[in-house]
Design a protein around this motif. Structure first.
Motif, PDB file in Angstrom:
ATOM      1  N   ASP A  63       7.830  -0.449 -14.756  1.00  0.00           N
ATOM      2  CA  ASP A  63       8.678  -1.627 -14.552  1.00  0.00           C
ATOM      3  C   ASP A  63      10.131  -1.242 -14.253  1.00  0.00           C
ATOM      4  O   ASP A  63      11.057  -1.706 -14.928  1.00  0.00           O
ATOM      5  CB  ASP A  63       8.612  -2.541 -15.778  1.00  0.00           C
ATOM      6  N   PRO A  64      10.369  -0.426 -13.207  1.00  0.00           N
ATOM      7  CA  PRO A  64      11.741  -0.004 -12.896  1.00  0.00           C
ATOM      8  C   PRO A  64      12.521  -1.138 -12.236  1.00  0.00           C
ATOM      9  O   PRO A  64      11.950  -1.940 -11.490  1.00  0.00           O
ATOM     10  CB  PRO A  64      11.532   1.157 -11.919  1.00  0.00           C
ATOM     11  N   PRO A  65      13.841  -1.203 -12.448  1.00  0.00           N
ATOM     12  CA  PRO A  65      14.644  -2.240 -11.800  1.00  0.00           C
ATOM     13  C   PRO A  65      14.948  -1.950 -10.340  1.00  0.00           C
ATOM     14  O   PRO A  65      15.318  -2.856  -9.590  1.00  0.00           O
ATOM     15  CB  PRO A  65      15.928  -2.263 -12.630  1.00  0.00           C
ATOM     16  N   VAL A  66      14.810  -0.679  -9.922  1.00  0.00           N
ATOM     17  CA  VAL A  66      15.126  -0.278  -8.551  1.00  0.00           C
ATOM     18  C   VAL A  66      13.927   0.428  -7.941  1.00  0.00           C
ATOM     19  O   VAL A  66      13.350   1.331  -8.560  1.00  0.00           O
ATOM     20  CB  VAL A  66      16.362   0.652  -8.507  1.00  0.00           C
ATOM     21  N   MET A  67      13.559   0.025  -6.716  1.00  0.00           N
ATOM     22  CA  MET A  67      12.439   0.640  -6.004  1.00  0.00           C
ATOM     23  C   MET A  67      12.933   1.266  -4.696  1.00  0.00           C
ATOM     24  O   MET A  67      13.696   0.642  -3.949  1.00  0.00           O
ATOM     25  CB  MET A  67      11.368  -0.404  -5.675  1.00  0.00           C
ATOM     26  N   LEU A  68      12.492   2.483  -4.433  1.00  0.00           N
ATOM     27  CA  LEU A  68      12.793   3.191  -3.192  1.00  0.00           C
ATOM     28  C   LEU A  68      11.497   3.358  -2.408  1.00  0.00           C
ATOM     29  O   LEU A  68      10.537   3.922  -2.919  1.00  0.00           O
ATOM     30  CB  LEU A  68      13.405   4.567  -3.480  1.00  0.00           C
ATOM     31  N   LEU A  69      11.483   2.871  -1.166  1.00  0.00           N
ATOM     32  CA  LEU A  69      10.297   2.959  -0.320  1.00  0.00           C
ATOM     33  C   LEU A  69      10.653   3.752   0.930  1.00  0.00           C
ATOM     34  O   LEU A  69      11.479   3.318   1.735  1.00  0.00           O
ATOM     35  CB  LEU A  69       9.795   1.563   0.071  1.00  0.00           C
ATOM     36  N   ASP A  70      10.040   4.922   1.081  1.00  0.00           N
ATOM     37  CA  ASP A  70      10.343   5.821   2.195  1.00  0.00           C
ATOM     38  C   ASP A  70       9.204   5.783   3.210  1.00  0.00           C
ATOM     39  O   ASP A  70       8.115   6.277   2.932  1.00  0.00           O
ATOM     40  CB  ASP A  70      10.545   7.240   1.658  1.00  0.00           C
ATOM     41  N   GLU A  71       9.449   5.186   4.370  1.00  0.00           N
ATOM     42  CA  GLU A  71       8.454   5.035   5.428  1.00  0.00           C
ATOM     43  C   GLU A  71       7.122   4.509   4.867  1.00  0.00           C
ATOM     44  O   GLU A  71       6.057   5.119   5.073  1.00  0.00           O
ATOM     45  CB  GLU A  71       8.224   6.371   6.145  1.00  0.00           C
ATOM     46  N   PRO A  72       7.143   3.378   4.153  1.00  0.00           N
ATOM     47  CA  PRO A  72       5.929   2.937   3.454  1.00  0.00           C
ATOM     48  C   PRO A  72       4.804   2.486   4.373  1.00  0.00           C
ATOM     49  O   PRO A  72       3.652   2.449   3.936  1.00  0.00           O
ATOM     50  CB  PRO A  72       6.434   1.771   2.601  1.00  0.00           C
ATOM     51  N   THR A  73       5.103   2.140   5.634  1.00  0.00           N
ATOM     52  CA  THR A  73       4.045   1.641   6.530  1.00  0.00           C
ATOM     53  C   THR A  73       3.559   2.695   7.519  1.00  0.00           C
ATOM     54  O   THR A  73       2.701   2.393   8.356  1.00  0.00           O
ATOM     55  CB  THR A  73       4.539   0.412   7.331  1.00  0.00           C
ATOM     56  N   ARG A  74       4.071   3.912   7.429  1.00  0.00           N
ATOM     57  CA  ARG A  74       3.685   4.950   8.385  1.00  0.00           C
ATOM     58  C   ARG A  74       2.188   5.249   8.291  1.00  0.00           C
ATOM     59  O   ARG A  74       1.648   5.509   7.226  1.00  0.00           O
ATOM     60  CB  ARG A  74       4.486   6.228   8.144  1.00  0.00           C
ATOM     61  N   GLY A  75       1.503   5.205   9.440  1.00  0.00           N
ATOM     62  CA  GLY A  75       0.094   5.541   9.499  1.00  0.00           C
ATOM     63  C   GLY A  75      -0.854   4.451   9.033  1.00  0.00           C
ATOM     64  O   GLY A  75      -2.058   4.685   8.942  1.00  0.00           O
ATOM     65  N   LEU A  76      -0.328   3.251   8.755  1.00  0.00           N
ATOM     66  CA  LEU A  76      -1.173   2.178   8.251  1.00  0.00           C
ATOM     67  C   LEU A  76      -1.593   1.230   9.365  1.00  0.00           C
ATOM     68  O   LEU A  76      -0.869   1.049  10.349  1.00  0.00           O
ATOM     69  CB  LEU A  76      -0.424   1.383   7.172  1.00  0.00           C
ATOM     70  N   ASP A  77      -2.764   0.621   9.178  1.00  0.00           N
ATOM     71  CA  ASP A  77      -3.209  -0.390  10.128  1.00  0.00           C
ATOM     72  C   ASP A  77      -2.547  -1.728   9.795  1.00  0.00           C
ATOM     73  O   ASP A  77      -1.712  -1.830   8.884  1.00  0.00           O
ATOM     74  CB  ASP A  77      -4.729  -0.500  10.130  1.00  0.00           C
ATOM     75  N   VAL A  78      -2.936  -2.774  10.524  1.00  0.00           N
ATOM     76  CA  VAL A  78      -2.299  -4.084  10.365  1.00  0.00           C
ATOM     77  C   VAL A  78      -2.466  -4.604   8.940  1.00  0.00           C
ATOM     78  O   VAL A  78      -1.520  -5.146   8.342  1.00  0.00           O
ATOM     79  CB  VAL A  78      -2.895  -5.090  11.381  1.00  0.00           C
ATOM     80  N   VAL A  79      -3.657  -4.430   8.376  1.00  0.00           N
ATOM     81  CA  VAL A  79      -3.909  -4.904   7.010  1.00  0.00           C
ATOM     82  C   VAL A  79      -3.040  -4.141   6.015  1.00  0.00           C
ATOM     83  O   VAL A  79      -2.465  -4.720   5.084  1.00  0.00           O
ATOM     84  CB  VAL A  79      -5.398  -4.771   6.650  1.00  0.00           C
ATOM     85  N   GLY A  80      -2.942  -2.836   6.214  1.00  0.00           N
ATOM     86  CA  GLY A  80      -2.118  -2.014   5.325  1.00  0.00           C
ATOM     87  C   GLY A  80      -0.653  -2.395   5.384  1.00  0.00           C
ATOM     88  O   GLY A  80       0.039  -2.447   4.357  1.00  0.00           O
ATOM     89  N   VAL A  81      -0.158  -2.673   6.591  1.00  0.00           N
ATOM     90  CA  VAL A  81       1.235  -3.085   6.756  1.00  0.00           C
ATOM     91  C   VAL A  81       1.479  -4.413   6.042  1.00  0.00           C
ATOM     92  O   VAL A  81       2.502  -4.596   5.369  1.00  0.00           O
ATOM     93  CB  VAL A  81       1.590  -3.193   8.254  1.00  0.00           C
ATOM     94  N   GLN A  82       0.538  -5.340   6.167  1.00  0.00           N
ATOM     95  CA  GLN A  82       0.695  -6.629   5.498  1.00  0.00           C
ATOM     96  C   GLN A  82       0.702  -6.459   3.980  1.00  0.00           C
ATOM     97  O   GLN A  82       1.415  -7.179   3.268  1.00  0.00           O
ATOM     98  CB  GLN A  82      -0.425  -7.588   5.918  1.00  0.00           C
ATOM     99  N   THR A  83      -0.058  -5.486   3.480  1.00  0.00           N
ATOM    100  CA  THR A  83      -0.044  -5.192   2.046  1.00  0.00           C
ATOM    101  C   THR A  83       1.357  -4.789   1.593  1.00  0.00           C
ATOM    102  O   THR A  83       1.831  -5.218   0.534  1.00  0.00           O
ATOM    103  CB  THR A  83      -1.044  -4.073   1.711  1.00  0.00           C
ATOM    104  N   ILE A  84       2.014  -3.968   2.394  1.00  0.00           N
ATOM    105  CA  ILE A  84       3.385  -3.554   2.079  1.00  0.00           C
ATOM    106  C   ILE A  84       4.313  -4.761   2.080  1.00  0.00           C
ATOM    107  O   ILE A  84       5.170  -4.917   1.189  1.00  0.00           O
ATOM    108  CB  ILE A  84       3.880  -2.492   3.082  1.00  0.00           C
ATOM    109  N   PHE A  85       4.163  -5.632   3.067  1.00  0.00           N
ATOM    110  CA  PHE A  85       5.000  -6.829   3.128  1.00  0.00           C
ATOM    111  C   PHE A  85       4.804  -7.682   1.869  1.00  0.00           C
ATOM    112  O   PHE A  85       5.782  -8.175   1.278  1.00  0.00           O
ATOM    113  CB  PHE A  85       4.650  -7.653   4.370  1.00  0.00           C
ATOM    114  N   ASP A  86       3.548  -7.873   1.475  1.00  0.00           N
ATOM    115  CA  ASP A  86       3.260  -8.670   0.282  1.00  0.00           C
ATOM    116  C   ASP A  86       3.857  -8.008  -0.966  1.00  0.00           C
ATOM    117  O   ASP A  86       4.392  -8.681  -1.858  1.00  0.00           O
ATOM    118  CB  ASP A  86       1.745  -8.832   0.096  1.00  0.00           C
TER     119      ASP A  86
END
Length: 242
Positions: A154-177
């Protein structure tokens, strides 16, 4: 929640010194998603590593939830979550074992860790995978496990480094959600990405790095007003060409 103040980092190279980060300053509040953007070599990764306490700056400082990284790096790490394109799951552990292992590393109470593990996995729709071995999961399933792992303490700060790289459309939407969940939960979120169209959809504000300097910082409307350009892509291209 996250403050980066006058950050500077230099590295020796064969013909002198490379200033990878040059007097960079920005801050991110609770529930805000900040896009840290720039071409390869702009200084994004170096900035992230300093925030994480993996590198010491030559000058300036970072603060996470009021704690300065250089003064108490372990306490800062406990207040950060990190997600990258590499899932890094432990193949011989079950999903439950791996998540509880990481919760223990962050000194999360055993009862609380078990409860959080269940609720986060239900939220990411992987509750039925908890007792499956991580090595047997699909790419998309491993991605969701990684996203839960970043939140297990439960950290207050999140760092996401290229989280959608190599993902398909469903995977990208998961990141958005997932980022929407972080925003609603009041997390301060940094997203590093080369996908400018995704950044426009995801981020509340942007910081555009080039050759170590923060050239533009603000909302998309702010950046358009500063540059006279109509899109983030146009602003980005102009920055590189100039």
């Amino acid at each position: 929640m996250l403050l980066v103040h006058s950050l500077t980092k230099r590295f020796p190279i064969d013909d002198g010194v490379l200033t990878a980060v040059n007097d960079v300053t920005f801050e991110i509040g609770s529930g805000e998603v900040f896009g840290l953007l720039g071409p390869n070599g702009a200084g994004k990764t170096t900035t992230m590593r300093i925030i994480l306490g993996l590198l010491q700056p030559d000058s300036g400082y970072t603060e996470v939830d009021g704690l300065r990284t250089s003064a108490d790096p372990m306490a800062v790490k406990s207040r950060l979550g990190f997600v990258s394109a590499s899932d890094g799951v432990y193949p011989w552990l079950t999903v439950r074992e791996m998540l509880l292992y990481f919760a223990d590393l962050y000194s999360v109470n055993v009862t609380e860790a078990a409860s959080r593990c269940e609720s986060l996995c239900d939220m990411m729709d992987i509750g039925d995978l908890l007792d499956r071995r991580a090595g047997d999961l699909s790419t998309g399933q491993r991605q969701r496990v990684t996203l839960v792992r970043g939140l297990i303490h439960d950290p207050p700060v999140m760092l996401l480094d290229e989280p959608t790289r190599g993902l398909d459309v469903v995977g990208v939407q998961t990141i958005f959600d997932y980022i929407d969940i972080l925003r609603r939960g009041g997390k301060a979120v940094v997203v590093c990405t080369h996908r400018l169209d995704e950044a426009e959809r995801l981020c509340d504000r942007f910081g555009l790095l080039h050759r170590g300097r923060l050239k533009h910082c603000g909302t998309l409307s702010d950046l358009k007003e500063q540059t006279g350009r109509d899109s983030l892509v146009d602003i980005f291209v102009d920055l590189i060409r100039n």
